[in-house]
Enzyme design. Structure first.
Site, PDB file in Angstrom:
ATOM      1  N   SER A   1       0.440  -1.346   0.196  1.00 41.99           N
ATOM      2  CA  SER A   1       0.073  -0.063   0.210  1.00 41.99           C
ATOM      3  C   SER A   1       0.979   0.882   0.385  1.00 41.99           C
ATOM      4  CB  SER A   1      -1.070  -0.279   1.378  1.00 41.99           C
ATOM      5  OG  SER A   1      -1.506  -1.570   1.319  1.00 41.99           O
TER       6      SER A   1
ATOM      7  N   THR B   1       1.586   3.881   1.650  1.00 44.36           N
ATOM      8  CA  THR B   1       0.858   4.984   2.455  1.00 44.36           C
ATOM      9  C   THR B   1       1.882   5.083   3.322  1.00 44.36           C
ATOM     10  OG1 THR B   1       0.771   2.943   4.220  1.00 44.36           O
ATOM     11  CG2 THR B   1      -0.835   4.471   3.062  1.00 44.36           C
TER      12      THR B   1
ATOM     13  N   ALA C   1       7.737  -0.042  11.801  1.00 50.67           N
ATOM     14  CA  ALA C   1       6.245   0.583  11.104  1.00 50.67           C
ATOM     15  C   ALA C   1       7.676   1.620   9.836  1.00 50.67           C
ATOM     16  CB  ALA C   1       6.351   0.784  12.560  1.00 50.67           C
ATOM     17  N   LYS C   2       6.124   2.158   8.969  1.00 47.95           N
ATOM     18  CA  LYS C   2       6.490   3.043   8.421  1.00 47.95           C
ATOM     19  C   LYS C   2       7.609   3.693   8.737  1.00 47.95           C
ATOM     20  CE  LYS C   2       4.369   0.930   3.990  1.00 47.95           C
ATOM     21  NZ  LYS C   2       2.532   1.103   3.765  1.00 47.95           N
ATOM     22  N   ARG C   3       7.255   4.105   9.842  1.00 44.97           N
ATOM     23  CA  ARG C   3       7.687   5.432  10.576  1.00 44.97           C
ATOM     24  C   ARG C   3       9.188   5.511  11.070  1.00 44.97           C
ATOM     25  NH1 ARG C   3       3.854   3.518  13.705  1.00 44.97           N
ATOM     26  NH2 ARG C   3       4.275   2.491  15.845  1.00 44.97           N
TER      27      ARG C   3
END
Ligand code: GLU
Length: 278
Positions: A10, A12, A249-251
């Site tokens: 995704s 994001t 995580a994406k962060r």
């Protein structure tokens, strides 16, 4: 049927080591089987997905050495197919409109009388007149899958649902999910609905993805039975953890493929890091 697998990110955020592992697991498996490797962009959540992240994903995967069949399937370009599937389910009474807010759903779960199995949400369609009034008022709603109706329609087959995982056959228990949301008033399809439809439409024979989605597979098998589409074989791989043992995580910017590349790492270094992390 020719071995066909996919990576379905995704857009994001930027890809991190966890995504790289998942993408490489699928890509390497396709190479080993002389099969097909597909890329699918799961961009239905218009609020969170960004074109610049999609561009970055393609660039990072190419840098990593992956190649895929063109054209790339972008879910946002196929809304009509998801809507048609939802309509098929609706015509058979397999989905109903649920007007409860997330908070009301959480409250209903918390106060359900049936103990351990009451952790999931079940409901049913409202009486036609009330539903009509709420629709006329423009209220928001979610389309929920009716487990009761699914069970009634499939009969014994419901209890025999299963999927083949790498470790062996798994008896599917879609009831664990309760009546899941398959779409919303302004949102044509949830991840679950779009993902199982796409896998079928794209001829995916092997779904290779993280073990965080093992639970979802229990539901996906039910959706496949209801939509009369094939169940692929599944492989749920280990998740790559950060140095302190947490899920990436994406962060976590330090683990993104971009930052590794900027720090001078090569695709071979990334493979070594992944081999050491698993
Ligand atoms: N878009 C999903 C994700 O990012 C893909 C899940 C799947 O492979 O089915 O987790």
């Amino acid at each position: 049927m020719r071995f066909t697998t996919r990576f379905a990110p995704s857009p994001t955020g930027y890809l991190h080591l966890g995504h790289a592992f998942s993408a490489l697991e699928a890509f390497d498996a396709a190479q080993a089987a002389r099969g097909r490797f597909l890329l699918r962009i799961e961009d239905l959540d218009r609020g969170r997905c960004r074109p610049e992240f999609e561009a970055a994903i393609l660039e990072d995967l190419r840098w990593l050495g992956l190649r895929w069949e063109e054209p790339v399937r972008r879910q946002s370009e196929h809304m009509g197919q998801y809507e048609a599937a939802l309509q098929t389910l609706s015509a058979r009474g397999l989905v109903y409109r649920c007007f409860r807010t997330r908070r009301e759903v959480a409250e209903a779960i918390a106060t359900a009388p049936h103990g351990a199995s009451g952790e999931v949400f079940h409901s049913e369609a409202l009486p036609t007149a009330e539903e009509g009034e709420r629709l006329a008022r423009g209220e928001s709603f979610a389309w929920r899958l009716s487990l009761a109706q699914a069970r009634a329609e499939l009969g014994r087959a419901f209890d025999e649902l299963a999927f083949e995982d790498e470790a062996g056959p798994v008896h599917a228990e879609p009831g664990r999910h309760g009546d899941v949301v398959l779409a919303r008033k302004e949102f044509p399809a949830s991840y679950h609905l779009a993902s199982v439809l796409d896998d079928a439409l794209q001829g995916v024979t092997h779904v290779i993805r993280g073990e965080d989605l093992h639970e979802a597979s229990h539901l996906h098998v039910l959706l496949q039975a209801l939509l009369e589409i094939p169940t692929p074989l599944y492989r749920h791989h280990k998740l790559i953890l950060s140095a302190d043992g947490k899920r990436l995580a994406k962060r976590d910017s330090s683990a993104t493929l971009r930052s590794l590349r900027e720090a001078g790492k090569t695709p071979a270094d990334v493979r070594t890091m992944l081999a050491n992390a698993t």
